[in-house]
Design a protein around this motif. Structure first.
Motif, PDB file in Angstrom:
ATOM      1  N   GLU A 249     -39.293 -11.228  73.338  1.00  0.00           N
ATOM      2  CA  GLU A 249     -39.096 -11.701  74.168  1.00  0.00           C
ATOM      3  C   GLU A 249     -39.395 -13.065  74.373  1.00  0.00           C
ATOM      4  OE1 GLU A 249     -40.536  -9.925  77.697  1.00  0.00           O
ATOM      5  OE2 GLU A 249     -39.469  -8.064  76.084  1.00  0.00           O
ATOM      6  N   VAL A 250     -39.544 -13.462  73.384  1.00  0.00           N
ATOM      7  CA  VAL A 250     -38.829 -15.155  73.617  1.00  0.00           C
ATOM      8  C   VAL A 250     -37.153 -15.799  73.835  1.00  0.00           C
ATOM      9  CG1 VAL A 250     -39.371 -17.347  72.255  1.00  0.00           C
ATOM     10  CG2 VAL A 250     -40.298 -15.457  72.260  1.00  0.00           C
ATOM     11  N   PHE A 251     -36.902 -14.883  73.244  1.00  0.00           N
ATOM     12  CA  PHE A 251     -35.162 -15.338  73.550  1.00  0.00           C
ATOM     13  C   PHE A 251     -35.054 -14.481  74.513  1.00  0.00           C
ATOM     14  CE2 PHE A 251     -34.847 -15.459  68.582  1.00  0.00           C
ATOM     15  CZ  PHE A 251     -33.961 -16.326  68.275  1.00  0.00           C
ATOM     16  N   LYS A 252     -35.877 -13.418  75.210  1.00  0.00           N
ATOM     17  CA  LYS A 252     -35.110 -13.350  76.227  1.00  0.00           C
ATOM     18  C   LYS A 252     -36.358 -14.275  78.017  1.00  0.00           C
ATOM     19  CE  LYS A 252     -35.790  -8.517  76.983  1.00  0.00           C
ATOM     20  NZ  LYS A 252     -35.928  -7.252  77.746  1.00  0.00           N
ATOM     21  N   ASN A 253     -37.469 -14.699  77.419  1.00  0.00           N
ATOM     22  CA  ASN A 253     -37.740 -15.601  78.451  1.00  0.00           C
ATOM     23  C   ASN A 253     -37.918 -17.696  78.395  1.00  0.00           C
ATOM     24  OD1 ASN A 253     -39.149 -14.202  79.756  1.00  0.00           O
ATOM     25  ND2 ASN A 253     -39.874 -12.674  78.123  1.00  0.00           N
ATOM     26  N   LYS A 254     -37.210 -17.270  76.994  1.00  0.00           N
ATOM     27  CA  LYS A 254     -37.534 -19.000  76.309  1.00  0.00           C
ATOM     28  C   LYS A 254     -36.200 -19.211  75.961  1.00  0.00           C
ATOM     29  CE  LYS A 254     -41.819 -19.224  77.308  1.00  0.00           C
ATOM     30  NZ  LYS A 254     -42.533 -20.162  77.798  1.00  0.00           N
ATOM     31  N   LYS A 255     -35.494 -20.621  75.743  1.00  0.00           N
ATOM     32  CA  LYS A 255     -34.641 -21.414  74.556  1.00  0.00           C
ATOM     33  C   LYS A 255     -35.391 -21.576  73.744  1.00  0.00           C
ATOM     34  CE  LYS A 255     -31.538 -24.934  76.492  1.00  0.00           C
ATOM     35  NZ  LYS A 255     -31.229 -26.043  77.476  1.00  0.00           N
ATOM     36  N   VAL A 256     -34.519 -20.905  72.784  1.00  0.00           N
ATOM     37  CA  VAL A 256     -34.844 -21.187  70.910  1.00  0.00           C
ATOM     38  C   VAL A 256     -33.556 -22.085  70.736  1.00  0.00           C
ATOM     39  CG1 VAL A 256     -34.825 -19.555  69.090  1.00  0.00           C
ATOM     40  CG2 VAL A 256     -36.035 -18.251  71.323  1.00  0.00           C
ATOM     41  N   ILE A 257     -34.075 -22.990  69.926  1.00  0.00           N
ATOM     42  CA  ILE A 257     -33.659 -23.914  69.587  1.00  0.00           C
ATOM     43  C   ILE A 257     -33.358 -24.148  68.388  1.00  0.00           C
ATOM     44  CG2 ILE A 257     -34.016 -25.408  71.475  1.00  0.00           C
ATOM     45  CD1 ILE A 257     -36.164 -27.078  69.954  1.00  0.00           C
TER      46      ILE A 257
END
Ligand code: MN
Ligand code: MN
Ligand code: MN
Ligand code: MN
Ligand code: MN
Ligand code: MN
Ligand code: MN
Ligand code: MN
Ligand code: MN
Ligand code: MN
Ligand code: MN
Ligand code: MN
Lengths: 297, 297, 297, 297, 297, 297
Positions: A249-257
Motif C-alpha cells: 500500500e505504501v508503494f501504491k500510494n506514496k513515492k518511496v525514495i
C-alpha cells in the motif's frame, strides 16, 4: 593488496553496468554497538548469498522484477572499526548515490547506519516522512556511552523529520516521554496492530505519512518465529503477509525514495530467515517496479 | 535471465584478468552421491568466503604469495543434476584450462569430480603420478548403482595411472584385493604413518612418485578434530603440520601439475574448518610460488 | 554382508506381519538434485525416529489410530546414486505395493520420487486427481541438465493426470505459461489462500478433485516458522491447522489412494519439525482410519 | 500398545538369531543424574545409527570382524525414570546375558549403569580386574543426594574389586583420600600418561591387571577435540591411537569378559564423534575376534 | 533502575569479601572491532558459567587452589559502545585494582582491552616483560580506520615495553618489518615451536623475559581443534599440555604480576571450550598459589 | 567448599533484600525424567541470563513493573539426583516461602516440580483452582516406572484440587478415561481453542476457576514455532498474544496465589525463546503489579 569482503550480486545476477540499473543495492555491514546477540555484520553477505536461490518471476505480480536492472555494490571498504568515521563515510556515499532516477536499497549492519543515511537524505530531499518498522523505538539519546548506538538510530532524525513507527513493542520510559513531548512522531504499537489489522489501520498509517517516504525496516519488526535472525528479538510482531500488505500500500500510494533493511544477524544452520530477507527485498523491488516507477517519471 | 552461484574471489582479491594470473581457482560444486552427510556442494562458496580473512603475507615463507596473480573462476553453470553430463563438462573445462603456464586448483564438491579432471589430465599429460591424500581408497568399481560415485573416484584413473595413497584408514575387501593385484597403486596406511612420521617416510613417498605429480586431496585425510567439515570423517588421520610437511617436500622435489581439494562440507556455526581449508590453499599457492614456479620455466 | 539403513518402525511399534497391516510406510530416501540445502536423504530416518515419541491415542478423534495395523518397510536398498535406475526401482516397488486394501504412505527423500510413484499409480489406477500441496509448482520441463529434478517432480504426471496445487508461492515464468496452456492443472496460490481461508475455499478445492485422490505433500507447503526443516523454504504458507482442515475434508469426502510426504530435511538441534512431521503422518492415519476406511470396503 | 525406542542394528546388519552371534550389543540408555550437559540418554541410538556407515572390512586386521556374528538387542523397556529399579533391572538382565561364550558390549547411558553391570559380574565371575578408562575417578560415596550418580559409578565396585584407572584428570579430595587408603585401586593420571606414553607404560598397566578383565570406558577419557560428545569434557586426555594401542594390548594379553562404553552425548550437527564411537566398538569387536576368541575356547 | 550483566562468581563460589581474596577476576567484555566472527563480548559470562562445573581439588598439584580466596567482580558498567571512553575506564579501573598483594586475572572481551590494561601497568610497575601468547602479532599501527582494534592490541605497549611472543602463525608484512626494526620484540613462531617443543625452548623463552612478567593470552594461541571458540582461528598452534608446561615454568621462575585471557567467543552447543577456558584459569590460580605466592611476600 | 549454580538476578537487577521484594523468583532446575529431549535443567539459568536484556519499562502497561521489588533466590542446593528427596525439599522450601504478601514465581526444571509445589500450596491454602496451561494432560498415574515423572505432574494434585487445563493436544487413553470419571477436571482442547479464540472462551475459562488460582504453565502450551525450546513440542498451540490475553484476564478477575513456568529447555544458538520466556515472566509481574496487587491488601 586490497582485500574485498565477499558480497555476491543480488539474485545471482551478473554484475552489470550500474548506469543501466534502476535499483541499487548498497551494503553497510557496520557492527559496533549491538547489545544482545552479535552477527549483524554478516547480514549483507548472508542475504545476498541466499538471494541466488530466488525465483526471478513473481507469481503475485505476474512479472520479472529483475528486468528493471539491479546493481549490487561491491565492498565499499568502510572504516568499520571507527563509528564516527564510518557514519561520515555512509553519509557521503549515500549522498552521492541517491537521486530520483534510482531506487536505493541499503542493507545493514546495525540500525546505526540509518543515522548516516538519513543525514544524507535530509540534505538532498525536503518534505519526506520516515516510516520506521521496528520492535523498538530506537529514540534514546545515548546508550552505553555513545549516541552512535543502534538504540539511538532514529533519535537524531526525529529532531527534524516526521517519523511514523509501526510494530513497536519495547520502549524505555525516556523514549515514551520524548515521544509524548513531540508531535512529529506517531507510534503504532504492536499489541494494538494485532487487535485490528485491516485496511483501516493501514489507511491510518498512510494518512500519517507525507507524499515522499523513506522506509527503515528493522527485521525485528517481524514475529521472531518467522524471522528469528535478529539481535534483539521481541515476542509478538508482524507476519510476512502483514508486512507485505503494508509495504504494497505504501508503494501504491506514496513515492518511496529509499529503504534500508537492518539488524539481520544470520543463525548458523537456519536458512529460512536468510531466504525470507532476500525474498522481502525482491518483493520490494517488485512493488517499486509495478507501483512506484511511473511516479518518478 | 541467468543466475550465477555466489563464488567470491579467493582472498577477497579484486577480480583480475585471468591472463595475468599464474594460479587458477576453479569450483566444481558437484554433489550427487555423497553417502553419509550432505553439504559438499556448498564447499567452494564456504572456502572462498573464508579466504577473505586470510593474511596475505606468509610468515613461514616471508613472502606474499598472492602477488603471483590468482584468478577465481565464476560459476561455470555445470549441469549439476546430471552426473554423466557434468563429468563430461568437467573434463572439457579442465582440458581447456590446464597448461604448463598455470597452476590450477580445483575445489569440490564431492570426490567424483576428480574422475572428470583426471580424464582431461590423462589426455594432455603423459608420465605423471597421482598423489592421493584421503582416509578412503575410493577404488570401488561401483557403488549404490553407479560408477560415478565418490567411493569410485580414483578407480578409473587407477587403470592407467600410478597412484600413491596416503592416510588411508578405511577400505573395502574388494579394494584391498584390487590393490594387491595391481602394481601401480602404492598405499601408505594411516596407522603406519602415525608410527613413523618423519623424513624417512616422506622420502619413501617421494620415491614412489614420478617427476610430474597431480595431487588429489580429500579433506577427510586430516584428523577429524582438526578438520571435522567432511562427509565421511574417520578417526585418526594427519595433522595440519604433517600435511604441510608432505606438501612442502612434494613441491620442492616434484613438478606439481595441478591439485584438487574435495569433500569439504561446511558445518554451520564452526568457522575454523572453513578458514583452515582456505589457509591450506594459500599455503599451496605459497609453496608453488616459492618452490615450483621456476621448474615450469 | 549387506548393510541396511536404519529405518525404525513407525510409532516405535513392534515390527509386525505386513499382511496384517492396513497402512504401509515406505521410505524412498532419494537425494540427488536438491538445489538449496541438502539433507532430505535423512528425512525418513529422522521422522521415523521422532515417531517413537507419539502418543498413540488421538484426542481429536477419540481413537487409537495405530490399532489399524501399521507396517514400516525396512531399507529397500535402492540404487540411490543413479536417478534413472532408482526411478525405475521406485516405480516397480510402488506398483507391487499398492492396491485398494492398503493405504500406502511414502516418505521422501526429494520430490523427484513422486515421478516414479505416479508412474506406478498411472498404470494401476484410472480416473484419479493429484492433490499437490507445495510452495513450488514443480512443473519445470528440465532443471540443471536433467528432467529428474525435484523442480520437475510433477511435470511428467501433469501431462496425463489432473493436478490441483495448493499453497503455491514460487513459480517460474515457464511454469506459469505451461499452466495457462493446459486445463488439467488448477493452482490455488498461497497469497489468495491466506486471504480467504475458510470452508468455501476448501469446498472449491474439493470440487476441483475427482473421487479418487492421490496426495503429494511437500513439507515446504507449511509456513517455514512452523516447518523450517525443508530444503527450499518460502515465507508465507499454511499453518498446522490449515493443513489439517484441508486433509480432514479430503479424507471425509474423497477416496484417498495414497500419499507421499517429501523434502523433509532435518535441522540438527531442532526437534519440533521432526515430531510435527511424525504427528502429521499419524493424523493422516487417523483420518484414514476414521473417514476413509469404509469407502474401500 | 507397547512402543519401543528406535535402536538400529549395529553396522546396519540384518537382525539375526542371537544364538548364532558371539558378540552381543546391549543398550542401557539411562540418564537421570548427569550434572553438566544432558543427552547421554540418546547415546545408544546415535552410535547405532552412525554404525550403518562403517566399512565392514578392517584394513589394520585384514579381516571382516562382523563375520563373528553380532546381535543388537532391541529396546529392553527399562524403568528409566526410577534409578533404584533400573539398576536392579540392569543387574538381572546383565546376569542373564553374560557367559564365557559371548562377548557383551554395553552402551550407555550415564556411567551409573556400570554399577548395575558390575553387580552382575561380581555374582557370576571371580578374580577379575576392572580397567576403568575415564577422565574422572567416579569414586565418590554420594553426590547430589544419592549414591546412584555417575560420579559414584565405580565406588561400590571398588569395595570388592581391583580397579585400574587410566586417563584420570579430575578428582575430588575425598576420592584422593579414598584411593590412598585402599590398595586395590591403581590410578594412572593423564598428565603422567602423556609424558611417557609408550610400551613401558602399557606394560605397567597390563601388570596391574588380573588375567580376566572387565573394561569400562567413559568417552571423556579421550581428548575433547577428538571426542567432544560427552557431558563432562576435560582438556587433555588420550588420542584415538593411544586408546587403540592400549585396548589392543589388553585383548592380546588378557581375557576380556565384557566392556561398557558410557557417557556418549551426541552434539547436533557434528557427526564425527558418533562415527568414532561406532568405529571404536567395531575395533573392539575386531580385536576380540582376532586376539581373544581362542582364549575362550 | 540499573541493570547488571550476569557475571557468575568463578567456580560457583559464594561471593566473598574482596579484601579477603588474593585472586581477583575482572571481566572486560568489550567487543567493538572483531573482524571475522563476533561473540567475544559473551566470553566472560560463558567462562564464568562453565567454571561452576570445576572440581575444586587439583590432582596435579594435590591442592585446593580456591582456598587462596577468589573474588569475582560484578559487571563494571563500562561504556561498551565507545572504545575511546572504555579504554580510559579500563585503564583507571585496572590502575586502582592492581598491587603486589593480589593476583588480577582479566577476562575479555577482544584483545583491545590489553591496551588499556597495559597503560595502567606501565604507570604502576617498572621493568617488566609482556609474555604474549597468540596466533597473531597484533602489532599493526591501525586497522579498519582505528588504532583501537584487536589487531593493534600490543602496538602501543610495544613502543615502551619488552614483548615476547609465542605461538605466532599469522602476521602482516608491516608487522614483520616493525619487529625487525625493533629489538625489544622477540617472536617464537609456531611452526618452529612445534619442531622443537621441549625444555630447551621453554628455557629460551624464560631467558627472554625479565623477572617480572605480565601475561596476555589470546585463546587463539591454542590449536583450533582443542580451542575452536575464538574469532580468528588459525590452524596449527599449541596444545593444552604445551600451554600448561610453559605457564608452569613461568610461574615457577618469574614473578607474574597479572594476566589477561582474551578473544574467547563461545560456540553455541559446544561446551568443551568454555570448560577448558575455565579450567585454564583455575590451573593458573593453582600455579600462582603453589609457585608464585611466596615471591610476593 | 560449597559451589553454587550460577543463577543471575532477574532483569539484571542488583540483588536486594528479599524482605523488601513483593515478587520472589525461585529456581527448581530438576531434570530426572524428561522423555524426549533433555535440557530443562538449564532452563532457569538461560531465562535469568536472557532477562538482563529486558527493557524495564512496559509500553502496554505504561509502568515499570520492576519497581514492585523482585528478589531472585540463589541456588537452593537441592538433591537433584534423588527425586523423592528433592520433592520433599521443594515442598518444604515452597511452604516456607509462600504467603499472601508475596507473589512467588517458580522456574523449572521439569514439570515434576509442580507436584512438590502443589503439596505445599495444598497445606497452606484452601479453595483454589489450578489453571494448567500445557500441550499435555500430565495426568498419568505412573510413567517409566515411577509416579515422579513429568507426565504425572498433575495427577496427585488432581485427586484433591480443581484443575482447568488449556491448550491440551496430546493425551493418553488412560488420561482421557480418568478425566471423564472425575468432575473436578475441565479440559479446553487446543483444536477447539483455535476455532473460537475470543472473549467468550476466556470468559468460560474464568467461570471454571475459583476465586483463588494457582497457575502452572508448561512452555509447550505455546505453538512450537514461537516457543521451540521445550522437551516435547506439539504442533498447534497458543500464540504469544493468546497467552497474554488469557493471563491478563485471570490477573484482572482472580487472585493469583502463585505461578510456575516449567519445561523450558534452551536451544543452543537460538535466543528468541529464552528472551520470550523472560519477557513472559516480566509481563506476569506487570499484570500482578497492575491488576492483582490491591486484591492482596
Ligand atoms: Mn529493533
Ligand atoms: Mn532498530
Ligand atoms: Mn575420503
Ligand atoms: Mn575421497
Ligand atoms: Mn517445494
Ligand atoms: Mn516440491
Ligand atoms: Mn568421566
Ligand atoms: Mn565416568
Ligand atoms: Mn589472535
Ligand atoms: Mn590477539
Ligand atoms: Mn507439556
Ligand atoms: Mn507438562
Amino acid at each position: 593488496m586490497q582485500q574485498y569482503r565477499p558480497l555476491p550480486s543480488f539474485g545471482g545476477l551478473p554484475f552489470t553496468n550500474p548506469e543501466k540499473a534502476k535499483v541499487l543495492i548498497i551494503s553497510y555491514p557496520l557492527e559496533v554497538t549491538t547489545t544482545y546477540k552479535k552477527g549483524t555484520k554478516e547480514g549483507p553477505q548472508a542475504i545476498l548469498s541466499a538471494s541466488y536461490n530466488l525465483e526471478l518471476y513473481d507469481e503475485e505480480l505476474d512479472d520479472i522484477p529483475a528486468e528493471i536492472g539491479i546493481y549490487t555494490y561491491p565492498d565499499l571498504l568502510l572504516s568499520l572499526g571507527n563509528v564516527e568515521k564510518v557514519l561520515e563515510e555512509i553519509e557521503e556515499l549515500t549522498f552521492n548515490i541517491i537521486d530520483y532516477d534510482h531506487f536505493p536499497i541499503f542493507i545493514g549492519g546495525e540500525h546505526t547506519i540509518t543515522k548516516g543515511i538519513l543525514r544524507a537524505y535530509n540534505k538532498k530531499y525536503k518534505h519526506f516522512s520516515v516510516l520506521h518498522l521496528d520492535a523498538h523505538s530506537d529514540l534514546r539519546n545515548e546508550y552505553e556511552g555513545t549516541k552512535n548506538n543502534h538504540a539511538c538510530a532514529l533519535r537524531e532524525a526525529s529532531e527534524t523529520l516526521d517519523i511514523v513507527q509501526v510494530g513497536i513493542r519495547s520502549m524505555s520510559e525516556e523514549e515514551k516521554k520524548y515521544v509524548k513531548e513531540r508531535d512529529n512522531i506517531k507510534v503504532y504499537f504492536d499489541y494494538k496492530f494485532q487487535e485490528r489489522f485491516n485496511t483501516t489501520l493501514i489507511e491510518d498509517i498512510l494518512k500519517s505519512l507525507k507524499d515522499e517516504v523513506y522506509i527503515t525496516l528493522d527485521f525485528d519488526v517481524f514475529n521472531p518465529a518467522e524471522m528469528p535472525a535478529v539481535g534483539t528479538p521481541e515476542p509478538g510482531g508482524l507476519s510476512w503477509y502483514q508486512v507485505l500488505s503494508l509495504l504494497r500500500e505504501v508503494f501504491k500510494n506514496k513515492k518511496v525514495i529509499g529503504i534500508d533493511l537492518v539488524e539481520f544477524s544470520p543463525i548458523p544452520g537456519l536458512i529460512y530467515p536468510d531466504y525470507m530477507a532476500a525474498r522481502l527485498i525482491y518483493k520490494i523491488i517488485g512493488y517499486y517496479k509495478k507501483y512506484s516507477l511511473e511516479k518518478r517519471l
